[in-house]
Design a protein around this motif. Structure first.
Motif, short mmCIF file in Angstrom:
data_model
loop_
_atom_site.label_atom_id
_atom_site.label_comp_id
_atom_site.label_asym_id
_atom_site.label_seq_id
_atom_site.Cartn_x
_atom_site.Cartn_y
_atom_site.Cartn_z
N GLY A 239 59.65 -12.25 29.62
CA GLY A 239 59.53 -12.05 28.18
C GLY A 239 59.05 -10.66 27.78
N SER A 240 58.06 -10.11 28.51
CA SER A 240 57.52 -8.82 28.10
C SER A 240 58.57 -7.72 28.25
CB SER A 240 56.27 -8.47 28.91
OG SER A 240 56.58 -8.30 30.27
N GLY A 241 59.36 -7.80 29.32
CA GLY A 241 60.41 -6.81 29.55
C GLY A 241 61.52 -6.94 28.50
N LEU B 14 49.89 -6.25 24.58
CA LEU B 14 49.49 -7.35 25.46
C LEU B 14 50.48 -8.49 25.26
CD1 LEU B 14 45.72 -7.15 24.44
CD2 LEU B 14 46.87 -6.00 26.37
N HIS B 15 50.91 -9.09 26.37
CA HIS B 15 51.99 -10.08 26.24
C HIS B 15 51.58 -11.51 26.58
CE1 HIS B 15 55.63 -7.96 25.02
NE2 HIS B 15 55.05 -6.89 25.54
N GLY B 16 50.57 -11.70 27.40
CA GLY B 16 50.21 -13.10 27.70
C GLY B 16 49.52 -13.21 29.03
N VAL C 57 52.73 -22.42 35.26
CA VAL C 57 52.27 -22.42 33.88
C VAL C 57 53.28 -23.09 32.93
CG1 VAL C 57 53.19 -20.15 33.29
CG2 VAL C 57 51.05 -20.87 32.28
N LYS C 58 54.55 -23.17 33.35
CA LYS C 58 55.60 -23.75 32.49
C LYS C 58 55.65 -25.27 32.55
CE LYS C 58 56.88 -19.66 31.32
NZ LYS C 58 56.69 -19.12 29.99
N ARG C 59 54.97 -25.88 33.53
CA ARG C 59 54.91 -27.35 33.67
C ARG C 59 56.32 -27.97 33.67
NH1 ARG C 59 49.57 -29.52 32.93
NH2 ARG C 59 50.57 -31.56 32.67
N SER D 169 50.19 -22.70 29.08
CA SER D 169 49.70 -21.54 28.35
C SER D 169 50.93 -20.74 27.93
CB SER D 169 48.78 -20.76 29.29
OG SER D 169 48.83 -19.39 29.03
N GLU D 170 50.92 -20.23 26.70
CA GLU D 170 52.10 -19.50 26.21
C GLU D 170 51.62 -18.64 25.04
OE1 GLU D 170 55.53 -18.58 27.25
OE2 GLU D 170 55.35 -20.69 27.79
N SER D 171 51.62 -17.33 25.24
CA SER D 171 51.06 -16.47 24.18
C SER D 171 51.92 -16.48 22.93
CB SER D 171 50.93 -15.05 24.68
OG SER D 171 52.21 -14.50 24.87
N PHE D 172 53.23 -16.59 23.09
CA PHE D 172 54.14 -16.59 21.95
C PHE D 172 55.26 -17.62 22.13
CE2 PHE D 172 57.91 -15.37 19.62
CZ PHE D 172 57.42 -15.09 18.36
O1 GMT Z 1 56.79 -16.44 30.12
C1 GMT Z 1 56.38 -15.80 31.08
O2 GMT Z 1 55.65 -16.28 31.93
C2 GMT Z 1 56.74 -14.33 31.18
C3 GMT Z 1 55.76 -13.55 30.38
C4 GMT Z 1 55.93 -12.06 30.57
O3 GMT Z 1 54.91 -11.45 30.64
O4 GMT Z 1 57.01 -11.51 30.65
O5 GMT Z 1 55.91 -13.89 29.01
C5 GMT Z 1 54.82 -13.60 28.16
O6 GMT Z 1 55.28 -12.64 27.21
C6 GMT Z 1 56.31 -13.11 26.35
C7 GMT Z 1 56.76 -11.96 25.46
O7 GMT Z 1 55.73 -11.50 24.66
C8 GMT Z 1 55.80 -14.31 25.54
O8 GMT Z 1 56.81 -14.78 24.67
C9 GMT Z 1 55.39 -15.42 26.50
O9 GMT Z 1 54.83 -16.48 25.74
C10 GMT Z 1 54.35 -14.90 27.49
N1 GMT Z 1 54.11 -15.92 28.51
C11 GMT Z 1 52.92 -16.55 28.64
O10 GMT Z 1 51.98 -16.34 27.90
C12 GMT Z 1 52.84 -17.54 29.72
#
Ligand code: GMT
Length: 374
Positions: free
Chosen positions: A13-15, A120-122, A210-212, A281-284
């Motif tokens: 997701g962050s990429g 910050l992404h999560g 974390v995705k269960r 857990s899921e930041s977004f």
């Molecule tokens: O979902 C993931 O585990 C990948 C992770 C990442 O760092 O690439 O995603 C995180 O960043 C995304 C983009 O901002 C968010 O939409 C996801 O919710 C976040 N994942 C977690 O918090 C587990």
């Protein structure tokens, strides 16, 4: 502006957010320089405002762990100097924020001030970053950033509670390109997967703990007994082989298909009726936003930033983490032919609130504020 973007170039997701942001900035006339160790997944076309700089990591027999952070800092220095960048925007704190700090110090010695923004992404905060192996460096480098953004209010709160952060964090939510993510007519695809008009459930992720994903399987196992349905699992990761074995043990393989990593995820979402994201857990929840944009309602947990995206009873439902029964009950409600059209309509309406055209100006004005104050 001339902007340097540093991110992980993978499907994560962050990429994806970093790449889509760079593409949108380039479209808006900014010059964007990606600095990554390989070509970002979604950067597969030409645009005169987009540049790609690969971080070269020479190997040497002494190195059990090649010093990627040093190579990254050096490449940042080179690109700032050669392209005349106005700012560096790094996505995911580890190790990008500390590498940017080092680049900033090197450039300062040459009389150049390069502002650094860290997004910050999560997991950089909630999982990996707070581990004591990384925490001091993460805290220091976040505090040394000239600007800090987080993708949800929940992540902002988590950052303040896990780290001793002394600066303001700006919340700028993730966004979606509705020109790409929209419900396309793919009837032949739907017919191939659901020949008897079954309901189609989709989950996409990196198959991490974390995705269960076990919950995804348990929800579907119960749901398919209530109504004819099929499950598509998109993505790959450490839990995939185990989950495939679980499906075999439960004799579910006739109703479950594993598609692996897919580029054209919008094609799968275009034929889906429901998206599952029961994460711990899921930041977004970017994958859930992609589903909404393709008119797919959501069953999610109420972890992290998910309540900021999924509106209970409107775009889908939220349940406590691990409450599979509740998720099944709500999934069956959404999939009822009487209810589904309204949920689909609401999904699209919600996605439009995160249209890239609405969110991009937040980043642009934040960049300007940081440039003025540093
Ligand atoms: O979902 C993931 O585990 C990948 C992770 C990442 O760092 O690439 O995603 C995180 O960043 C995304 C983009 O901002 C968010 O939409 C996801 O919710 C976040 N994942 C977690 O918090 C587990």
């Amino acid at each position: 502006m001339k902007i340097g973007i540093v991110c992980y170039p993978t499907f994560g997701g962050s990429g994806v957010v970093a790449t889509e942001l760079g593409k949108a900035l380039a479209k808006a006339g900014h010059q964007v320089h990606f600095i990554t160790y390989s070509q970002p997944q979604r950067l597969d076309f030409f645009n005169e405002n987009l540049y790609y700089h690969e971080v070269n990591i020479p190997s040497y027999p002494l190195f059990q762990y090649p010093p990627y952070e040093s190579a990254l800092s050096s490449e940042m220095v080179h690109v700032v100097l050669s392209a005349g960048l106005d700012l560096l925007h790094v996505h995911y704190a580890i190790p990008h924020a500390s590498s940017a700090y080092l680049a900033k110090q090197i450039l300062a010695q040459q009389g150049i001030n390069i502002p650094v923004i860290t997004t910050l992404h999560g997991t950089d905060i909630t999982l990996v970053g707070k581990d004591s192996s990384y925490e001091p460096v993460v805290t220091f480098s976040i505090n040394q950033s000239d600007g800090i953004t987080a993708v949800s209010d929940s992540l902002k709160k988590d950052t303040y509670s896990h780290f001793n952060i002394t600066k303001d964090i700006e919340v700028i939510p993730n966004f979606i390109d509705l020109d790409r993510f929209n419900r396309q007519k793919k009837d032949h695809f739907k017919l191939a997967i659901c020949p008897n008009n079954e309901k189609l459930i989709v989950h996409t992720s990196n198959f991490r703990k974390v995705k269960r994903i076990d919950d995804v399987i348990m929800i579907f196992e119960k749901l398919r007994k209530l109504l004819p349905s099929k499950l598509l699992l998109v993505g790959d990761g450490p839990d995939r082989a185990r989950i495939e074995r679980l499906c075999k043990e439960l004799d579910m393989l006739s109703d479950v298909r594993f598609l692996g990593k897919l580029d054209a995820i919008e094609e799968v979402l275009s034929v889906a009726d429901l998206f599952l994201m029961p994460s711990e857990s899921e930041s977004f929840g970017l994958a859930a936003l992609e589903a909404l944009a393709c008119e797919v309602p959501l069953i999610t947990s109420n972890a992290g930033g998910l309540p900021e995206l999924n509106i209970h009873g409107v775009t889908g439902f939220l349940s406590d983490v691990g409450d599979v029964e509740d998720m099944v009950k709500h999934a069956a409600f959404i999939l009822d032919d009487e209810n589904l059209p309204t949920f689909k309509e609401n999904a699209l309406a919600r996605a439009k609130e995160f249209d890239v055209a609405k969110i991009l100006p937040h980043y642009e004005s934040y960049y300007e504020r940081v440039l003025e104050s540093s």
